[in-house]
Design a protein around this motif. Structure first.
Motif, PDB file in Angstrom:
ATOM      1  N   LEU A   1       0.806  -1.220   0.000  1.00 27.26           N
ATOM      2  CA  LEU A   1       0.000   0.000   0.000  1.00 27.26           C
ATOM      3  C   LEU A   1       0.846   1.281   0.000  1.00 27.26           C
ATOM      4  CD1 LEU A   1      -2.988  -1.036   2.307  1.00 27.26           C
ATOM      5  CD2 LEU A   1      -3.089  -0.379  -0.099  1.00 27.26           C
ATOM      6  N   THR A   2       1.816   1.359   0.948  1.00 25.99           N
ATOM      7  CA  THR A   2       2.660   2.558   0.968  1.00 25.99           C
ATOM      8  C   THR A   2       3.609   2.552  -0.219  1.00 25.99           C
ATOM      9  OG1 THR A   2       2.536   2.672   3.391  1.00 25.99           O
ATOM     10  CG2 THR A   2       4.297   3.914   2.317  1.00 25.99           C
ATOM     11  N   VAL A   3       4.402   1.504  -0.324  1.00 29.77           N
ATOM     12  CA  VAL A   3       5.324   1.320  -1.450  1.00 29.77           C
ATOM     13  C   VAL A   3       4.973   0.003  -2.131  1.00 29.77           C
ATOM     14  CG1 VAL A   3       7.740   1.086  -2.143  1.00 29.77           C
ATOM     15  CG2 VAL A   3       7.154   2.533  -0.186  1.00 29.77           C
ATOM     16  N   PRO A   4       4.657   0.003  -3.406  1.00 26.89           N
ATOM     17  CA  PRO A   4       4.801   1.119  -4.358  1.00 26.89           C
ATOM     18  C   PRO A   4       3.504   1.823  -4.745  1.00 26.89           C
ATOM     19  CG  PRO A   4       4.617  -0.919  -5.561  1.00 26.89           C
ATOM     20  CD  PRO A   4       4.446  -1.285  -4.108  1.00 26.89           C
ATOM     21  N   ILE A   5       2.337   1.417  -4.166  1.00 33.68           N
ATOM     22  CA  ILE A   5       1.068   1.938  -4.684  1.00 33.68           C
ATOM     23  C   ILE A   5       0.921   3.443  -4.441  1.00 33.68           C
ATOM     24  CG2 ILE A   5      -1.438   1.834  -4.444  1.00 33.68           C
ATOM     25  CD1 ILE A   5      -1.170  -1.182  -3.993  1.00 33.68           C
ATOM     26  N   LEU A   6       1.114   3.889  -3.193  1.00 29.68           N
ATOM     27  CA  LEU A   6       0.933   5.306  -2.887  1.00 29.68           C
ATOM     28  C   LEU A   6       2.225   6.101  -3.017  1.00 29.68           C
ATOM     29  CD1 LEU A   6      -1.431   4.879   0.196  1.00 29.68           C
ATOM     30  CD2 LEU A   6      -2.057   5.577  -2.114  1.00 29.68           C
ATOM     31  N   LEU A   7       3.318   5.533  -2.574  1.00 26.47           N
ATOM     32  CA  LEU A   7       4.607   6.220  -2.657  1.00 26.47           C
ATOM     33  C   LEU A   7       5.458   5.521  -3.719  1.00 26.47           C
ATOM     34  CD1 LEU A   7       5.972   8.614  -1.249  1.00 26.47           C
ATOM     35  CD2 LEU A   7       7.078   7.013   0.290  1.00 26.47           C
ATOM     36  N   GLY A   8       4.957   5.563  -4.936  1.00 23.86           N
ATOM     37  CA  GLY A   8       5.654   4.941  -6.056  1.00 23.86           C
ATOM     38  C   GLY A   8       6.471   5.948  -6.841  1.00 23.86           C
ATOM     39  N   PRO A   9       6.968   5.553  -8.003  1.00 28.03           N
ATOM     40  CA  PRO A   9       7.825   6.440  -8.809  1.00 28.03           C
ATOM     41  C   PRO A   9       7.180   7.787  -9.136  1.00 28.03           C
ATOM     42  CG  PRO A   9       7.886   4.203  -9.667  1.00 28.03           C
ATOM     43  CD  PRO A   9       6.824   4.218  -8.617  1.00 28.03           C
ATOM     44  N   GLY A  10       5.882   7.784  -9.441  1.00 31.97           N
ATOM     45  CA  GLY A  10       5.214   9.034  -9.789  1.00 31.97           C
ATOM     46  C   GLY A  10       5.153  10.002  -8.616  1.00 31.97           C
ATOM     47  N   THR A  11       4.777   9.497  -7.438  1.00 31.99           N
ATOM     48  CA  THR A  11       4.701  10.340  -6.245  1.00 31.99           C
ATOM     49  C   THR A  11       6.082  10.842  -5.847  1.00 31.99           C
ATOM     50  OG1 THR A  11       2.841   8.982  -5.491  1.00 31.99           O
ATOM     51  CG2 THR A  11       3.856  10.449  -3.874  1.00 31.99           C
ATOM     52  N   ILE A  12       7.071   9.969  -5.907  1.00 36.26           N
ATOM     53  CA  ILE A  12       8.444  10.358  -5.563  1.00 36.26           C
ATOM     54  C   ILE A  12       8.935  11.449  -6.507  1.00 36.26           C
ATOM     55  CG2 ILE A  12      10.836   9.554  -5.509  1.00 36.26           C
ATOM     56  CD1 ILE A  12       9.744   6.831  -4.554  1.00 36.26           C
ATOM     57  N   SER A  13       8.672  11.286  -7.800  1.00 33.63           N
ATOM     58  CA  SER A  13       9.072  12.297  -8.782  1.00 33.63           C
ATOM     59  C   SER A  13       8.398  13.633  -8.491  1.00 33.63           C
ATOM     60  CB  SER A  13       8.708  11.843 -10.195  1.00 33.63           C
ATOM     61  OG  SER A  13       9.387  10.656 -10.540  1.00 33.63           O
ATOM     62  N   THR A  14       7.119  13.593  -8.160  1.00 35.42           N
ATOM     63  CA  THR A  14       6.378  14.817  -7.862  1.00 35.42           C
ATOM     64  C   THR A  14       6.973  15.530  -6.663  1.00 35.42           C
ATOM     65  OG1 THR A  14       4.337  13.846  -8.743  1.00 35.42           O
ATOM     66  CG2 THR A  14       4.097  15.753  -7.289  1.00 35.42           C
ATOM     67  N   LEU A  15       7.279  14.788  -5.600  1.00 34.85           N
ATOM     68  CA  LEU A  15       7.843  15.391  -4.389  1.00 34.85           C
ATOM     69  C   LEU A  15       9.207  16.019  -4.655  1.00 34.85           C
ATOM     70  CD1 LEU A  15       6.871  12.618  -1.803  1.00 34.85           C
ATOM     71  CD2 LEU A  15       6.039  14.979  -1.799  1.00 34.85           C
ATOM     72  N   ILE A  16      10.058  15.334  -5.409  1.00 34.83           N
ATOM     73  CA  ILE A  16      11.394  15.849  -5.691  1.00 34.83           C
ATOM     74  C   ILE A  16      11.329  17.068  -6.605  1.00 34.83           C
ATOM     75  CG2 ILE A  16      13.611  15.336  -6.797  1.00 34.83           C
ATOM     76  CD1 ILE A  16      13.337  12.478  -5.832  1.00 34.83           C
ATOM     77  N   ILE A  17      10.492  17.007  -7.638  1.00 34.66           N
ATOM     78  CA  ILE A  17      10.397  18.109  -8.606  1.00 34.66           C
ATOM     79  C   ILE A  17       9.889  19.384  -7.940  1.00 34.66           C
ATOM     80  CG2 ILE A  17       9.151  18.924 -10.653  1.00 34.66           C
ATOM     81  CD1 ILE A  17       9.271  15.953 -11.631  1.00 34.66           C
ATOM     82  N   PHE A  18       8.813  19.282  -7.176  1.00 37.44           N
ATOM     83  CA  PHE A  18       8.274  20.469  -6.522  1.00 37.44           C
ATOM     84  C   PHE A  18       9.206  20.972  -5.414  1.00 37.44           C
ATOM     85  CE2 PHE A  18       4.327  19.312  -8.622  1.00 37.44           C
ATOM     86  CZ  PHE A  18       3.774  20.554  -8.915  1.00 37.44           C
ATOM     87  N   ARG A  19       9.954  20.065  -4.794  1.00 38.41           N
ATOM     88  CA  ARG A  19      10.944  20.500  -3.777  1.00 38.41           C
ATOM     89  C   ARG A  19      12.025  21.334  -4.435  1.00 38.41           C
ATOM     90  NH1 ARG A  19      13.071  22.642  -0.501  1.00 38.41           N
ATOM     91  NH2 ARG A  19      14.046  21.978   1.452  1.00 38.41           N
ATOM     92  N   GLY A  20      12.440  20.929  -5.616  1.00 41.21           N
ATOM     93  CA  GLY A  20      13.466  21.685  -6.323  1.00 41.21           C
ATOM     94  C   GLY A  20      12.962  23.020  -6.832  1.00 41.21           C
ATOM     95  N   GLN A  21      11.651  23.108  -7.091  1.00 41.80           N
ATOM     96  CA  GLN A  21      11.073  24.348  -7.606  1.00 41.80           C
ATOM     97  C   GLN A  21      10.735  25.341  -6.502  1.00 41.80           C
ATOM     98  OE1 GLN A  21       7.684  22.860  -9.786  1.00 41.80           O
ATOM     99  NE2 GLN A  21       8.824  22.705 -11.706  1.00 41.80           N
ATOM    100  N   ALA A  22      10.580  24.858  -5.270  1.00 37.75           N
ATOM    101  CA  ALA A  22      10.197  25.724  -4.153  1.00 37.75           C
ATOM    102  C   ALA A  22      11.267  26.796  -3.935  1.00 37.75           C
ATOM    103  CB  ALA A  22       9.998  24.903  -2.886  1.00 37.75           C
ATOM    104  N   ASP A  23      10.857  28.053  -4.025  1.00 37.65           N
ATOM    105  CA  ASP A  23      11.795  29.177  -3.907  1.00 37.65           C
ATOM    106  C   ASP A  23      11.272  30.165  -2.870  1.00 37.65           C
ATOM    107  OD1 ASP A  23      13.819  30.984  -4.326  1.00 37.65           O
ATOM    108  OD2 ASP A  23      12.931  31.851  -6.128  1.00 37.65           O
ATOM    109  N   GLY A  24      11.926  30.257  -1.754  1.00 34.02           N
ATOM    110  CA  GLY A  24      11.512  31.186  -0.715  1.00 34.02           C
ATOM    111  C   GLY A  24      10.627  30.533   0.329  1.00 34.02           C
ATOM    112  N   LEU A  25      10.446  31.239   1.446  1.00 37.90           N
ATOM    113  CA  LEU A  25       9.704  30.686   2.575  1.00 37.90           C
ATOM    114  C   LEU A  25       8.244  30.397   2.214  1.00 37.90           C
ATOM    115  CD1 LEU A  25       9.615  29.935   5.559  1.00 37.90           C
ATOM    116  CD2 LEU A  25       9.100  32.334   6.088  1.00 37.90           C
TER     117      LEU A  25
END
Length: 210
Positions: free
Chosen positions: A119-143
């Protein structure tokens, strides 16, 4: 808080985790348990999901740096992966990236406690979710965007947790029609977000296209 950033990330995570579409999966994997047992699985799942999201948010960009991968290159690959998942949702099919192959799904069904796997891995926290978290983390600029990032991730997990904790009730309330409609709607939203990711990364990698 940057509300535009919050809404975009929340929409992406909600569409990726898709509580309504994944509710039948949760129910099928916990069919042999009492309502109390289902709630115990849901609580374990929520804790595991929070820990996993925190690890990815804190270490995702550092992992990319170790392998010498730029955020734009990862965003292009992640956008393509997310687009494939979106197309599966639109066509009413399960993504193998998150739900696994038929052989893997047979193994999923044999798990005594499916909270962590599958359920957690890989259904909910799979490649797509991981990619989304990393991409938006890199885009976050400022507080403001950092706060929006945390709020969007927290809101997604809370909504998912509430859905699964209420699974015995929602099973009687929701039918196949609601699940199908939600799946296709989330697929369209996810496809639009994926295209935006890919276009933005291509503009950065190939400035001549801008």
């Amino acid at each position: 808080m940057d509300y535009a950033f919050f809404l975009k990330m929340f929409a992406a995570l909600f569409a990726m985790m898709n509580p309504i579409a994944n509710l039948p999966v949760f129910l099928s994997l916990t069919a042999d348990k009492t309502p109390a047992g289902q709630r115990a699985v849901a609580i374990t799942l929520i804790v595991a999901l929070v820990v996993g999201c925190c690890i990815i948010a804190l270490a995702g960009n550092e992992i990319l740096a170790v392998f010498g991968i730029s955020l734009d290159a990862f965003r292009l690959a992640g956008g393509f992966l997310i687009l494939l998942i979106a197309l599966n949702l639109i066509s009413g099919e399960q993504s193998k990236a998150h739900h696994g192959t038929e052989k893997e799904q047979e193994h999923h069904a044999s798990q005594e406690n499916p909270a962590i796997y599958p359920l957690t891995v890989p259904i909910l926290l799979g490649p797509g979710t991981i990619s989304t978290l990393i991409i938006f983390r890199g885009q976050a600029d400022g507080l403001a965007q950092e706060v929006a990032y945390g709020a969007a991730a927290a809101a997604s997990v809370v909504l998912l947790g509430v859905t699964f904790l209420a699974a015995p009730f929602l099973e009687k309330l929701l039918g196949q029609t609601a699940t199908s409609v939600m799946s296709r709607l989330m697929g369209m939203i996810l496809a639009a977000i994926a295209m935006e990711m890919m276009v933005s990364s291509l503009k950065a990698l190939l400035p001549g296209l801008a």
